[in-house]
Motif scaffolding. Sequence first.
Motif, PDB file in Angstrom:
ATOM      1  N   LYS A   1      46.486  47.923  34.889  1.00  0.00           N
ATOM      2  CA  LYS A   1      45.164  48.059  34.281  1.00  0.00           C
ATOM      3  C   LYS A   1      45.178  47.752  32.790  1.00  0.00           C
ATOM      4  O   LYS A   1      44.169  47.339  32.228  1.00  0.00           O
ATOM      5  CB  LYS A   1      44.623  49.472  34.509  1.00  0.00           C
ATOM      6  N   ASP A   2      46.330  47.946  32.136  1.00  0.00           N
ATOM      7  CA  ASP A   2      46.396  47.709  30.702  1.00  0.00           C
ATOM      8  C   ASP A   2      46.599  46.234  30.346  1.00  0.00           C
ATOM      9  O   ASP A   2      46.507  45.870  29.179  1.00  0.00           O
ATOM     10  CB  ASP A   2      47.500  48.552  30.077  1.00  0.00           C
ATOM     11  N   LEU A   3      46.832  45.379  31.343  1.00  0.00           N
ATOM     12  CA  LEU A   3      46.967  43.948  31.077  1.00  0.00           C
ATOM     13  C   LEU A   3      45.587  43.330  30.872  1.00  0.00           C
ATOM     14  O   LEU A   3      44.611  43.745  31.490  1.00  0.00           O
ATOM     15  CB  LEU A   3      47.671  43.244  32.234  1.00  0.00           C
ATOM     16  N   LYS A   4      45.527  42.341  30.006  1.00  0.00           N
ATOM     17  CA  LYS A   4      44.268  41.670  29.723  1.00  0.00           C
ATOM     18  C   LYS A   4      43.774  40.935  30.974  1.00  0.00           C
ATOM     19  O   LYS A   4      44.560  40.346  31.711  1.00  0.00           O
ATOM     20  CB  LYS A   4      44.477  40.670  28.573  1.00  0.00           C
ATOM     21  N   ALA A   5      42.482  40.983  31.207  1.00  0.00           N
ATOM     22  CA  ALA A   5      41.902  40.333  32.381  1.00  0.00           C
ATOM     23  C   ALA A   5      42.145  38.829  32.329  1.00  0.00           C
ATOM     24  O   ALA A   5      42.101  38.211  31.270  1.00  0.00           O
ATOM     25  CB  ALA A   5      40.408  40.622  32.455  1.00  0.00           C
ATOM     26  N   GLY A   6      42.416  38.255  33.492  1.00  0.00           N
ATOM     27  CA  GLY A   6      42.636  36.816  33.574  1.00  0.00           C
ATOM     28  C   GLY A   6      43.723  36.472  34.566  1.00  0.00           C
ATOM     29  O   GLY A   6      44.105  37.278  35.421  1.00  0.00           O
ATOM     30  N   TYR A   7      44.238  35.268  34.454  1.00  0.00           N
ATOM     31  CA  TYR A   7      45.240  34.727  35.364  1.00  0.00           C
ATOM     32  C   TYR A   7      46.648  35.098  34.893  1.00  0.00           C
ATOM     33  O   TYR A   7      46.987  34.886  33.731  1.00  0.00           O
ATOM     34  CB  TYR A   7      45.086  33.203  35.429  1.00  0.00           C
TER      35      TYR A   7
END
Length: 141
Positions: free
Chosen positions: A113-119
């Motif tokens: 969840k703490d990772l930036k949204a995207g690929y």
Amino acid sequence: MDWGKGIVLVLISFGILMGTLVTICVRQDDMHLVTQNYYAEEIKYQEHIDRVINTHLLEHEILIFDSQMKTVDLHLPVGAKGTLHFFRPSDARLDKKLEVNITDSKSNAIDVKDLKAGYWKVKLTWSESGKDYYQEKNITI
């Protein structure tokens, strides 16, 4: 306007356009290589091929992404050790590496969840019983 002035204006416009494009390219600071030492990694590529073959011989999926819970589940046996690499192709500054040491077969979920949204590309390298393995999965958070 005669032909001479038209040609001069086209050449000046072309020069301004090229100067602008060169300036934009030079000012870019977010150019990232996939890896900094790609020559050394190319030499070790046969080891990578062997890891992928070992993984394909397994009968179950090791790396599972749950998009609802925003977790990556690792289905590894107890005693497996390795590295989990979250690779962001668009920005190397967001990459994360985690050491994996499986001591309990029930709690092997990693919260993303703490990772930036995207690929993202999730790369798992692990060893168990003297064999090395590698699995890669593309996810979108």
